[in-house]
Design a protein around this motif. Structure first.
Motif, mmCIF file in Angstrom:
data_model
loop_
_atom_site.group_PDB
_atom_site.id
_atom_site.type_symbol
_atom_site.label_atom_id
_atom_site.label_comp_id
_atom_site.label_asym_id
_atom_site.label_seq_id
_atom_site.Cartn_x
_atom_site.Cartn_y
_atom_site.Cartn_z
ATOM 1 N N ILE A 330 3.003 -5.444 2.491
ATOM 2 C CA ILE A 330 3.995 -4.941 1.531
ATOM 3 C C ILE A 330 3.546 -3.584 0.989
ATOM 4 O O ILE A 330 4.330 -2.626 0.937
ATOM 5 N N ALA A 331 2.278 -3.492 0.590
ATOM 6 C CA ALA A 331 1.768 -2.226 0.056
ATOM 7 C C ALA A 331 1.833 -1.116 1.100
ATOM 8 O O ALA A 331 2.155 0.035 0.770
ATOM 9 N N ALA A 332 1.546 -1.435 2.351
ATOM 10 C CA ALA A 332 1.601 -0.418 3.411
ATOM 11 C C ALA A 332 2.993 0.185 3.516
ATOM 12 O O ALA A 332 3.146 1.368 3.868
ATOM 13 N N GLY A 333 4.013 -0.589 3.197
ATOM 14 C CA GLY A 333 5.384 -0.097 3.248
ATOM 15 C C GLY A 333 5.711 0.922 2.169
ATOM 16 O O GLY A 333 6.776 1.550 2.211
ATOM 17 N N TRP A 334 4.810 1.116 1.189
ATOM 18 C CA TRP A 334 5.040 2.102 0.133
ATOM 19 C C TRP A 334 4.668 3.523 0.565
ATOM 20 O O TRP A 334 4.995 4.488 -0.132
ATOM 21 N N ARG A 335 3.990 3.634 1.702
ATOM 22 C CA ARG A 335 3.440 4.923 2.107
ATOM 23 C C ARG A 335 4.487 6.042 2.241
ATOM 24 O O ARG A 335 4.210 7.182 1.852
ATOM 25 N N PRO A 336 5.686 5.785 2.741
ATOM 26 C CA PRO A 336 6.636 6.892 2.886
ATOM 27 C C PRO A 336 7.066 7.528 1.562
ATOM 28 O O PRO A 336 7.466 8.693 1.542
ATOM 29 N N ARG A 337 7.016 6.788 0.449
ATOM 30 C CA ARG A 337 7.547 7.357 -0.791
ATOM 31 C C ARG A 337 6.487 7.647 -1.837
ATOM 32 O O ARG A 337 6.757 8.362 -2.806
ATOM 33 N N TRP A 338 5.288 7.084 -1.712
ATOM 34 C CA TRP A 338 4.265 7.272 -2.738
ATOM 35 C C TRP A 338 2.996 7.867 -2.148
ATOM 36 O O TRP A 338 2.819 7.902 -0.934
ATOM 37 N N ARG A 339 2.105 8.319 -3.000
ATOM 38 C CA ARG A 339 0.896 9.033 -2.577
ATOM 39 C C ARG A 339 -0.017 8.123 -1.761
ATOM 40 O O ARG A 339 -0.358 7.007 -2.178
ATOM 41 N N ALA A 340 -0.452 8.634 -0.617
ATOM 42 C CA ALA A 340 -1.182 7.819 0.361
ATOM 43 C C ALA A 340 -2.491 7.277 -0.196
ATOM 44 O O ALA A 340 -2.870 6.133 0.082
ATOM 45 N N GLU A 341 -3.204 8.081 -0.994
ATOM 46 C CA GLU A 341 -4.502 7.647 -1.508
ATOM 47 C C GLU A 341 -4.367 6.378 -2.347
ATOM 48 O O GLU A 341 -5.158 5.434 -2.207
ATOM 49 N N ALA A 342 -3.368 6.349 -3.222
ATOM 50 C CA ALA A 342 -3.172 5.173 -4.059
ATOM 51 C C ALA A 342 -2.606 4.007 -3.259
ATOM 52 O O ALA A 342 -2.967 2.848 -3.481
ATOM 53 N N VAL A 343 -1.722 4.306 -2.305
ATOM 54 C CA VAL A 343 -1.197 3.238 -1.439
ATOM 55 C C VAL A 343 -2.345 2.559 -0.705
ATOM 56 O O VAL A 343 -2.383 1.322 -0.567
ATOM 57 N N ASP A 344 -3.299 3.348 -0.227
ATOM 58 C CA ASP A 344 -4.461 2.779 0.463
ATOM 59 C C ASP A 344 -5.182 1.756 -0.411
ATOM 60 O O ASP A 344 -5.606 0.694 0.062
ATOM 61 N N PHE A 345 -5.336 2.084 -1.693
ATOM 62 C CA PHE A 345 -6.006 1.161 -2.609
ATOM 63 C C PHE A 345 -5.263 -0.168 -2.680
ATOM 64 O O PHE A 345 -5.870 -1.243 -2.566
ATOM 65 N N PHE A 346 -3.947 -0.116 -2.871
ATOM 66 C CA PHE A 346 -3.169 -1.348 -2.989
ATOM 67 C C PHE A 346 -3.124 -2.125 -1.674
ATOM 68 O O PHE A 346 -3.045 -3.352 -1.685
ATOM 69 N N GLU A 347 -3.201 -1.428 -0.563
ATOM 70 C CA GLU A 347 -3.216 -2.110 0.729
ATOM 71 C C GLU A 347 -4.551 -2.803 0.965
ATOM 72 O O GLU A 347 -4.603 -3.925 1.490
ATOM 73 N N ARG A 348 -5.623 -2.179 0.564
ATOM 74 C CA ARG A 348 -6.959 -2.729 0.822
ATOM 75 C C ARG A 348 -7.366 -3.812 -0.178
ATOM 76 O O ARG A 348 -8.158 -4.696 0.148
ATOM 77 N N LEU A 349 -6.845 -3.708 -1.408
ATOM 78 C CA LEU A 349 -7.295 -4.603 -2.479
ATOM 79 C C LEU A 349 -7.162 -6.086 -2.137
ATOM 80 O O LEU A 349 -8.130 -6.848 -2.318
ATOM 81 N N PRO A 350 -6.013 -6.569 -1.645
ATOM 82 C CA PRO A 350 -5.915 -8.016 -1.375
ATOM 83 C C PRO A 350 -6.913 -8.481 -0.318
ATOM 84 O O PRO A 350 -7.464 -9.582 -0.428
ATOM 85 N N LEU A 351 -7.156 -7.655 0.701
ATOM 86 C CA LEU A 351 -8.096 -8.022 1.756
ATOM 87 C C LEU A 351 -9.522 -8.033 1.223
ATOM 88 O O LEU A 351 -10.322 -8.906 1.568
ATOM 89 N N TRP A 352 -9.832 -7.070 0.371
ATOM 90 C CA TRP A 352 -11.157 -7.039 -0.266
ATOM 91 C C TRP A 352 -11.365 -8.283 -1.123
ATOM 92 O O TRP A 352 -12.415 -8.926 -1.061
ATOM 93 N N ALA A 353 -10.354 -8.644 -1.904
ATOM 94 C CA ALA A 353 -10.481 -9.812 -2.788
ATOM 95 C C ALA A 353 -10.614 -11.104 -1.970
ATOM 96 O O ALA A 353 -11.351 -12.024 -2.371
ATOM 97 N N ALA A 354 -9.921 -11.179 -0.858
ATOM 98 C CA ALA A 354 -9.959 -12.400 -0.037
ATOM 99 C C ALA A 354 -11.318 -12.648 0.564
ATOM 100 O O ALA A 354 -11.647 -13.796 0.936
ATOM 101 N N ARG A 355 -12.134 -11.622 0.680
ATOM 102 C CA ARG A 355 -13.463 -11.784 1.270
ATOM 103 C C ARG A 355 -14.401 -12.627 0.414
ATOM 104 O O ARG A 355 -15.466 -13.047 0.890
ATOM 105 N N ARG A 356 -14.001 -12.910 -0.828
ATOM 106 C CA ARG A 356 -14.831 -13.809 -1.644
ATOM 107 C C ARG A 356 -14.900 -15.192 -1.043
ATOM 108 O O ARG A 356 -15.903 -15.907 -1.207
ATOM 109 N N ALA A 357 -13.818 -15.619 -0.391
ATOM 110 C CA ALA A 357 -13.743 -16.981 0.181
ATOM 111 C C ALA A 357 -14.333 -16.955 1.577
ATOM 112 O O ALA A 357 -13.613 -16.973 2.586
ATOM 113 N N ARG A 358 -15.653 -16.931 1.647
ATOM 114 C CA ARG A 358 -16.330 -16.884 2.955
ATOM 115 C C ARG A 358 -17.315 -18.028 3.072
ATOM 116 O O ARG A 358 -17.762 -18.547 2.074
#
Length: 358
Positions: A330-358
């Motif tokens: 969903i966050a990756a879909g924001w890239r065409p209209r919003w700043r890429a640097e911040a979109v990257d953060f929102f795209e990566r955040l859920p995957l980073w958080a999920a790594r706790r469950a290892r």
């Protein structure tokens, strides 16, 4: 997720936290000066609120708020600091009241506000309870007041305060749902997700997104559906991670013994998954441990063992990963209209958080 990507998310979170914590301490100094002539109970309550607020926390809400504004602009944004104070004050309110509801003696490695009052007024338990409730209320109302005095146009102040008032009410509804979940039939996945959405996702993720966009001059209502879906997925994923770690996590890594949800009778994602998978005597074992504060570690280990035999832990990890990937998409879909640097953060955040469950 590549190591450099994980480091990047962590570094951004740390930078936002360090900057905010200094501002948070200054804010409490200002309020303390205002309350100092007003007896001793109100300043003492504020001191307890301050101590718990500054004692820890990842400041994820603050990071989400600042990164939401960065979706629109890289320039400084008026009102953003007040919004950050607001989201953390609302969080403090929720933690104080959570500890009252759960009768929790410790929060962030020190006595909870409730138990600090219980110690101070050991011979007057009703006074201790009342003061703890009022301390939580103080944090909640300060959360709204700080927005209503932000140095921004009145219309924006009202819009931001409305966001916080709405999610504050939603969070209380989430608390009701959370308590109701532990009564009656075994809750299904839809109810578990609803609890996560109302108790956590709406104020922890969606409100910071809305506030950051509003402060930066964007209209979050134009993107409400996808913002709400992203927030709900992040909130559900975070709660599933917490529940997974509570039962399956390494005590040395988590800092707490396994099975606190089980002992407290909380029908968490993990506990419900084990109950659904267990059969016959196995289910009797799980139910005997449920809501038993004295449940021995050996019984918890038996529950963990039967959960492993049924693949509950593996399925939860896969579910957490799928939820994170959906949020990232969903966050990756924001890239065409919003700043890429911040979109990257929102795209990566859920995957980073999920790594706790290892």
């Amino acid at each position: 997720m590549p190591a450099e990507t994980e480091t990047g998310v962590r570094d951004r979170l740390t930078a936002h936290r360090d900057r905010f914590d200094a501002r948070f301490a200054d804010y409490f100094d200002t309020v303390a000066h205002q309350l100092s002539p007003l007896g001793s109970f109100a300043p003492e309550a504020l001191a307890l609120v301050r101590d718990m607020s500054l004692r820890g926390g990842k400041r994820l809400r603050v990071a989400l708020l600042y990164e939401a504004a960065r979706l629109v602009t890289s320039e400084a944004v008026a009102g953003l600091e007040e919004a950050a104070l607001s989201v953390e004050l609302l969080q403090t309110h929720g933690l104080i009241h959570d500890d009252i509801v759960d009768d929790s003696p410790v929060r962030r490695g020190a006595p909870s506000v409730y138990y600090a009052y219980r110690e101070r007024f050991a011979d007057r338990p009703q006074t201790a309870l009342g003061l703890a409730v009022l301390a939580g209320d103080l944090a909640a109302f300060l959360s709204v007041r700080v927005l209503l005095t932000a140095p921004v146009p009145g219309e924006l102040r009202q819009a931001m305060a409305a966001v916080q008032a709405t999610v504050g009410a939603d969070t209380v509804v989430g608390q009701f749902l959370d308590l109701e979940r532990d009564f009656g039939p075994l809750p299904d996945r839809a109810l578990l997700d609803l609890v996560s959405e109302y108790k956590s996702a709406r104020y922890s993720v969606l409100a910071p997104l809305r506030l950051g966009l509003l402060a930066a001059g964007a209209d979050p209502a134009a993107h409400e559906g996808e913002l709400a879906r992203y927030a709900t997925l992040v909130g559900i994923g975070g709660q599933m991670c917490d529940d997974y770690l509570d039962l399956f996590g390494d005590a040395d890594a988590t800092g707490r013994a396994a099975g606190s949800d089980l002992r407290a009778g909380r029908r968490s994602y993990a506990v419900c998954a084990v109950l659904a998978a267990a059969t016959g005597p196995e289910r009797e074992l799980v139910e005997s441990a449920l809501a038993d504060p004295g449940c021995p570690a050996g019984t918890v280990e038996q529950v963990r063992g039967l959960a492993g035999r049924h693949g509950v832990d593996a399925r939860m990890r896969a579910d957490i990963r799928r939820t994170a990937e959906e949020a990232a998409a969903i966050a990756a879909g924001w890239r065409p209209r919003w700043r890429a640097e911040a979109v990257d953060f929102f795209e990566r955040l859920p995957l980073w958080a999920a790594r706790r469950a290892r």
